[in-house]
Write a protein that holds these residues in place. Structure first.
Motif, PDB file in Angstrom:
ATOM      1  N   PRO A  22       0.821  -1.212   0.000  1.00 54.17           N
ATOM      2  CA  PRO A  22       0.000   0.000   0.000  1.00 54.17           C
ATOM      3  C   PRO A  22       0.855   1.261   0.000  1.00 54.17           C
ATOM      4  CG  PRO A  22       0.001  -1.034   2.174  1.00 54.17           C
ATOM      5  CD  PRO A  22       0.691  -1.983   1.248  1.00 54.17           C
ATOM      6  N   VAL A  23       0.547   2.160  -0.923  1.00 51.92           N
ATOM      7  CA  VAL A  23       1.234   3.448  -1.029  1.00 51.92           C
ATOM      8  C   VAL A  23       0.192   4.514  -1.327  1.00 51.92           C
ATOM      9  CG1 VAL A  23       2.930   4.832  -2.276  1.00 51.92           C
ATOM     10  CG2 VAL A  23       3.378   2.410  -1.857  1.00 51.92           C
ATOM     11  N   GLY A  24       0.016   5.444  -0.440  1.00 47.93           N
ATOM     12  CA  GLY A  24      -0.950   6.522  -0.647  1.00 47.93           C
ATOM     13  C   GLY A  24      -2.341   5.983  -0.878  1.00 47.93           C
ATOM     14  N   PRO A  25      -3.037   6.517  -1.883  1.00 52.62           N
ATOM     15  CA  PRO A  25      -4.408   6.069  -2.137  1.00 52.62           C
ATOM     16  C   PRO A  25      -4.501   4.740  -2.882  1.00 52.62           C
ATOM     17  CG  PRO A  25      -3.797   7.742  -3.731  1.00 52.62           C
ATOM     18  CD  PRO A  25      -2.646   7.640  -2.767  1.00 52.62           C
ATOM     19  N   GLY A  26      -3.365   4.175  -3.274  1.00 52.38           N
ATOM     20  CA  GLY A  26      -3.397   2.957  -4.075  1.00 52.38           C
ATOM     21  C   GLY A  26      -2.398   1.922  -3.602  1.00 52.38           C
ATOM     22  N   GLU A  27      -1.990   1.068  -4.529  1.00 54.98           N
ATOM     23  CA  GLU A  27      -1.055  -0.006  -4.237  1.00 54.98           C
ATOM     24  C   GLU A  27       0.053  -0.033  -5.280  1.00 54.98           C
ATOM     25  OE1 GLU A  27      -3.901  -3.378  -2.148  1.00 54.98           O
ATOM     26  OE2 GLU A  27      -3.611  -3.419  -4.334  1.00 54.98           O
ATOM     27  N   TYR A  68       1.666   1.001 -10.394  1.00 55.44           N
ATOM     28  CA  TYR A  68       0.931   1.687  -9.331  1.00 55.44           C
ATOM     29  C   TYR A  68      -0.540   1.712  -9.731  1.00 55.44           C
ATOM     30  CZ  TYR A  68      -0.450   5.020  -5.759  1.00 55.44           C
ATOM     31  OH  TYR A  68      -1.065   5.614  -4.685  1.00 55.44           O
ATOM     32  N   GLU A  69      -1.375   1.156  -8.867  1.00 58.59           N
ATOM     33  CA  GLU A  69      -2.797   1.005  -9.160  1.00 58.59           C
ATOM     34  C   GLU A  69      -3.612   1.747  -8.105  1.00 58.59           C
ATOM     35  OE1 GLU A  69      -3.236  -3.215  -9.050  1.00 58.59           O
ATOM     36  OE2 GLU A  69      -2.137  -3.556 -10.924  1.00 58.59           O
ATOM     37  N   TRP A  70      -4.479   2.635  -8.565  1.00 54.46           N
ATOM     38  CA  TRP A  70      -5.372   3.337  -7.651  1.00 54.46           C
ATOM     39  C   TRP A  70      -6.717   3.571  -8.346  1.00 54.46           C
ATOM     40  CZ3 TRP A  70      -2.359   5.680 -11.076  1.00 54.46           C
ATOM     41  CH2 TRP A  70      -2.790   6.860 -11.676  1.00 54.46           C
ATOM     42  N   ASP A  71      -7.779   3.482  -7.557  1.00 53.97           N
ATOM     43  CA  ASP A  71      -9.122   3.576  -8.128  1.00 53.97           C
ATOM     44  C   ASP A  71      -9.209   2.632  -9.330  1.00 53.97           C
ATOM     45  OD1 ASP A  71      -9.881   5.373  -6.176  1.00 53.97           O
ATOM     46  OD2 ASP A  71      -9.308   7.124  -7.375  1.00 53.97           O
ATOM     47  N   ASN A  72      -9.456   3.181 -10.504  1.00 51.82           N
ATOM     48  CA  ASN A  72      -9.569   2.367 -11.720  1.00 51.82           C
ATOM     49  C   ASN A  72      -8.430   2.642 -12.700  1.00 51.82           C
ATOM     50  OD1 ASN A  72     -12.015   1.036 -11.005  1.00 51.82           O
ATOM     51  ND2 ASN A  72     -13.132   2.916 -11.490  1.00 51.82           N
ATOM     52  N   TYR A  73      -7.292   3.101 -12.189  1.00 53.16           N
ATOM     53  CA  TYR A  73      -6.196   3.503 -13.070  1.00 53.16           C
ATOM     54  C   TYR A  73      -4.929   2.725 -12.732  1.00 53.16           C
ATOM     55  CZ  TYR A  73      -9.401   7.379 -13.806  1.00 53.16           C
ATOM     56  OH  TYR A  73     -10.513   8.114 -14.087  1.00 53.16           O
ATOM     57  N   THR A  74      -4.099   2.522 -13.754  1.00 55.80           N
ATOM     58  CA  THR A  74      -2.822   1.830 -13.591  1.00 55.80           C
ATOM     59  C   THR A  74      -1.747   2.544 -14.404  1.00 55.80           C
ATOM     60  OG1 THR A  74      -3.904  -0.316 -13.298  1.00 55.80           O
ATOM     61  CG2 THR A  74      -1.574  -0.339 -13.883  1.00 55.80           C
ATOM     62  N   VAL A  75      -0.609   2.774 -13.787  1.00 54.07           N
ATOM     63  CA  VAL A  75       0.584   3.251 -14.488  1.00 54.07           C
ATOM     64  C   VAL A  75       1.688   2.244 -14.193  1.00 54.07           C
ATOM     65  CG1 VAL A  75       2.297   5.076 -14.716  1.00 54.07           C
ATOM     66  CG2 VAL A  75      -0.095   5.670 -14.302  1.00 54.07           C
ATOM     67  N   ALA A  76       2.315   1.723 -15.231  1.00 55.63           N
ATOM     68  CA  ALA A  76       3.281   0.646 -15.029  1.00 55.63           C
ATOM     69  C   ALA A  76       4.522   0.836 -15.876  1.00 55.63           C
ATOM     70  CB  ALA A  76       2.647  -0.699 -15.356  1.00 55.63           C
TER      71      ALA A  76
END
Length: 706
Positions: free
Chosen positions: A604-609, A647-655
Motif C-alpha cells: 500500500p502506497v498513498g491512495p493505491g497499491e 501503481y494502481e489506484w481507483d480504476n487507473y494503472t501506471v506501469a
C-alpha cells in the motif's frame, strides 16, 4: 543454471515478504486467499479445482501484465505447452510432446478454440489477444468433448461477455528499442435494459522487431496486428431461460514469413538477415458465430452453435533464404473458408447423475496459389544470376469434412466419488486436388475418469483416454499419396489441493502417453516436393506441478514446471517412405523441461497499491530440424525474465515493464543446412537457418477502467 538462480532469488523475495509482513504487524485477517477460478473444461462452468483434468487458466489481467499480445505467447506461462513460430502464418505446437504440428498443411494435434469454436489451423495462434477474460489450456486428449485433433490437448480462448452495467477499459503501451506499441479498448453495457446487452472491443499492436535486412534494408521481422470484435446477447423473456448471442470479428496480422538468418551453428545467435527481398505476409480473418442456449425443461439445457470463418492470406519474399537470388515468391495466396455447427444437450437427471450428449460438423475449403520465379541458370547450369529465370505457378485446393457424435455421463457414486465416462465417434474426409481418391478415417475416442474428493478443497483423479488426429493427402509426385492419422492412449493420475486457510493451491499430475503413427518431421523428394508422413511410435511420460502461494496480503508466488520425456521408439514408417531413419529420437523443438515462476509483491502506497511482478520462464534443451539421417542440431535451453512495476489506484494503472530483461539469446526456430542442400543449391547458397527470439524491451503501460 540461470533459471535455478532466479528461483533462488524468488525464494529470497519470499523471505523478504515475511519481513515486510512482520514490520507491518500483519494478522491472520490480513492473509490473502487463493481465489476460485471458474473454467469450462467440460463444457459446463465448474471450479478449476473440481475438474478432473490438468488445466492451466491464465487470466486477462495476467496477459496484460506480461505483455502477451498473441495467443501463442501464453505458452510461457503454461507448463507442458510448447509453441514456437517462424512465420505469422504458422506455429509449431505440442502439449506434453503429443500433437506436434510443424507444417500448416497438417491438421493441428492440439485443438485451438475461440469461445468454444474450433479454429482449423495453427496460424490462428498468431491472432491478437483482444478483450480476453482468460485462456484455458487443457492437457491430455480432449476428444470426447472437443473432438478430433485434440490428442495433445486444447487451447480455449474465452473473451469477456457483455455486462448488465455500463463499463469500459482502455490500455496503451510503448516500449523500445523497436517501437513496440499496443492500444486496446472495450465498452460494454445494456442496450435494452434487462434484455439486450452488447460489447465492442478493438486493439492495435505494432513492433519493428530486432532484425534488419542487410541487403535491401528495412525491418526483416516486424509485426502489426489490428483487431475488432463485438458481441450481442439477447435474453428472451419467457418462463424458461433462453439466451441468444451473436459474435463477429475481424483480425489482420501482418509480419515476417520465414525470414531466416544464416548462423554458423545453433549457438551463433544472428538477428539480421541477408535476403534479396523482405519476406512479409498478411492474413485477414473475418467471421461470425451465433449461439442459442435454452432450458428445454427443468432438467435439460440445449446449446446450438453455428459459425463461419474466412481467412485470406498473401505473401511475398525470398524463397531461398539467402543472398544468392535463386527463388523469389512474387505472390503467394491462401484462402480458407470454415463452417462449424454443434448441438448438445446437458441434462441433470437427478442430484447424482447427469449427461452431456451432442453432435458436431465441420467443413474447411482451402486454396493455395504460389507464383514464384526460379533462376534455373544458377540452380542447374551454374550461370550468372538473371540469365535463365523461369516463372512457376502452383495451385492446390483441398477440402476437409468431419462429423461427430458424442456422449458423456457423470455419476456420483457417493458424496465423495465421481465417475465419468465418455465416447465420441468421428468421421473425417480429406481430398486434395491432383490426388486420386480421398483420405477417410472413422475413429472412436473414449475417456474414463474417477475422482475422489477428500474434502471440498482436495481431490485426486485417475483417467484413461484416447485421442486422434486426422491424416491427409500429399501433392502429386509425393512417394506417399496419403498419410494416416496419429493417435495416443494417455494414462494420468492427478491431485488438486488447496489448504484450509486457502493460502496455498498445489495441483500435480503424472502421465504416460502411448503415441502411434506420430506425424512429425516432414521431408523432401529429389524433385523438391514437400512430403507429410508418419514417423512411427513415440513414448512420452512425465510429471508436472503448478501452484499458488499467498502467505499474506502482500506476497504471492505462482509457478509450474513440467518434466516430459518424449522419445521416438520406432521410426520405421518414416524410413519406409524416405529410405532412411531419423538422426535423433527426440521430437523436434520439444524440451524435456519447461516451466515458469512469478513472484508478486503488493504494497500500500498513498491512495493505491504498488505492485511488482517478476516472471521467469524456462525452456530446456531441444533439437532443431534437419533432413540429415545422421545429425540433428541441439538448441540450448534458455530463461526469459519479464518484470512489471505498477501503481494502481481507483480504476487507473501506471506501469513500467520489461520483457526479456536479461536480454537472453535463444532460437525460436532452427533448421540446419541439410534443408538447402536437399534443394540442390550451389555451395554458396547452402547454410543453416535460424530465427532468434525477441531481445530486451523496456516500456510503460497505462490503463483505465470505468
Amino acid at each position: 543454471m540461470r533459471f535455478t538462480t532466479i528461483l533462488a532469488a524468488s525464494t529470497a523475495i519470499v523471505a523478504l515478504s515475511g519481513g515486510f509482513a512482520q514490520a507491518q504487524t500483519v494478522t491472520t485477517d490480513d492473509a490473502a486467499t487463493v481465489d476460485d477460478v471458474i473454467v469450462t473444461a467440460r463444457k459446463r462452468e465448474e471450479r478449476l479445482q473440481d475438474v478432473p483434468i490438468a488445466v492451466t487458466a491464465v487470466s486477462g489481467e495476467t496477459l496484460e501484465r506480461e505483455q502477451i499480445n498473441v495467443i501463442k505467447d501464453v505458452a510461457a506461462l503454461t507448463p507442458g505447452l510448447n509453441i514456437s513460430s517462424d512465420a505469422v502464418g504458422r506455429a509449431f505446437m505440442s502439449i506434453r510432446g503429443v500433437g506436434t504440428t510443424l507444417i500448416d498443411t497438417v491438421q493441428p494435434g492440439v485443438g485451438i478454440f475461440i469461445d468454444g469454436i474450433y479454429q482449423p489451423n495453427t496460424s490462428y495462434l498468431n491472432n491478437p489477444v483482444v478483450d480476453v477474460e482468460r485462456i484455458e489450456v487443457l492437457k491430455g486428449p480432449q476428444g470426447t468433448l472437443f473432438g478430433n485433433n485434440t490428442l495433445g490437448g486444447a487451447i480455449n480462448v474465452i473473451t469477456r461477455s457483455p455486462t448488465d452495467e455500463f463499463s469500459g477499459r482502455a490500455t496503451a503501451s510503448y516500449a523500445g528499442p523497436d517501437n513496440y506499441q499496443t492500444y486496446a479498448g472495450s465498452i460494454s453495457g445494456p442496450i435494452i435494459e434487462g434484455s439486450l446487452r452488447g460489447r465492442l472491443a478493438a486493439s492495435y499492436h505494432t513492433q519493428d522487431g530486432f532484425s534488419k535486412n542487410l541487403l535491401v534494408g528495412g525491418d526483416a521481422r516486424p509485426m502489426e496486428t489490428e483487431a475488432v470484435n463485438g458481441t450481442l446477447v439477447w435474453e428472451v423473456p419467457q418462463a424458461q431461460r433462453t439466451e441468444i448471442s451473436l459474435n463477429g470479428y475481424f483480425n489482420r496480422v501482418t509480419g515476417s514469413q520465414t525470414a531466416y538468418a544464416s548462423p554458423s551453428g545453433p549457438t551463433d545467435y544472428v538477428d539480421d538477415v541477408p535476403l534479396n527481398f523482405n519476406s512479409i505476409a498478411q492474413y485477414d480473418y473475418f467471421g461470425f458465430s451465433t449461439k442459442l442456449v435454452t432450458d428445454l425443461d427443468a432438467k435439460t439445457t440445449m446449446t446450438i452453435i453455428a459459425a463461419y470463418d474466412d481467412k485470406e492470406g498473401k505473401a511475398t519474399g525470398d524463397g531461398d533464404f539467402g543472398p544468392v537470388p535463386i527463388i523469389e515468391i512474387t505472390d503467394g495466396r491462401n484462402a480458407r473458408e470454415t463452417y462449424t455447427g454443434e448441438v448438445r444437450f446437458d441434462t441433470a437427471w437427478n442430484d447424482r447423475f447427469s449427461t452431456l450428449i451432442g453432435a458436431f460438423a465441420n467443413r474447411s475449403d482451402d486454396k493455395n496459389t504460389v507464383n514464384q520465379s526460379i533462376d534455373v541458370g544458377i540452380l542447374a547450369l551454374g550461370l550468372p544470376a538473371g540469365l535463365v529465370v523461369v516463372p512457376q505457378t502452383t495451385i492446390q485446393t483441398s477440402e476437409l469434412q468431419s462429423q461427430a457424435i458424442y456422449a458423456n455421463a457423470f455419476y456420483d457414486l457417493t458424496d465423495s466419488i465421481e465417475v465419468s465416462a465418455g465416447i465420441r465417434f468421428d468421421h473425417q474426409e480429406v481430398s486434395v486436388s491432383g490426388t486420386a481418391g480421398t483420405y477417410k478415417a472413422d475413429e472412436w475416442q473414449p475417456r474414463f475418469t474417477i475422482r475422489k474428493s477428500w474434502n471440498p478443497n482436495h481431490s485426486t483423479y485417475a483417467s484413461i483416454s484416447r485421442g486422434f488426429r486426422g491424416g491427409g493427402a500429399n501433392a502429386p509426385g509425393a512417394p506417399n499419396e496419403f498419410y494416416q492419422g496419429d493417435s495416443v492412449w494417455t494414462y494420468e493420475i492427478g491431485d488438486k489441493f488447496t489448504n484450509d486457510s486457502r493460502t496455498l493451491t498445489l495441483n500435480s499430475a503424472i502421465y504416460y502417453n502411448d503415441y502411434s503413427h506420430y506425424i512429425g518431421q516432414n521431408a523432401l523428394t529429389p524433385a523438391l516436393i514437400a512430403v507429410n508422413l508418419n514417423t512411427g511410435d513415440v513414448e512420452a511420460y512425465g510429471a508436472e506441478v503448478e501452484g499458488i502461494w499467498s502467505p499474506n496480503s502482500m506476497f504471492q508466488l505462482r509457478g509450474g514446471i513440467t518434466y516430459n520425456h518424449a522419445r521416438i521408439t520406432d521410426d520405421s514408417e518414416f524410413e519406409a517412405v524416405i529410405g532412411n531413419g531419423l538422426a535423433s529420437d527426440r521430437i523436434l523443438f520439444q524440451p524435456d523441461w519447461n516451466g515458469f515462476v512469478t513472484a508478486s509483491i503488493t504494497y500500500p502506497v498513498g491512495p493505491g497499491e504498488l505492485r511488482t511482478d517478476i516472471t521467469a520462464s524456462y525452456k530446456g534443451e531441444r533439437v532443431g530440424s534437419s533432413l540429415s539421417p545422421t545429425f540433428a542440431p541441439t538448441l540450448e535451453g534458455y530463461t526469459v525474465v519479464n518484470a512489471n512495476v505498477a501503481y494502481e489506484w481507483d480504476n487507473y494503472t501506471v506501469a513500467l515493464f520489461a520483457t526479456n530483461l536479461l536480454d537472453e539469446d535463444y532460437y525460436d526456430s532452427y533448421l540446419d543446412q541439410s534443408l538447402l542442400s536437399a534443394f540442390g543449391f550451389p555451395a554458396a547458397a547452402v547454410h543453416n537457418l535460424g530465427i532468434t527470439g525477441d531481445e530486451r524491451r523496456i516500456g510503460v503501460r497505462l490503463a483505465a477502467r470505468f
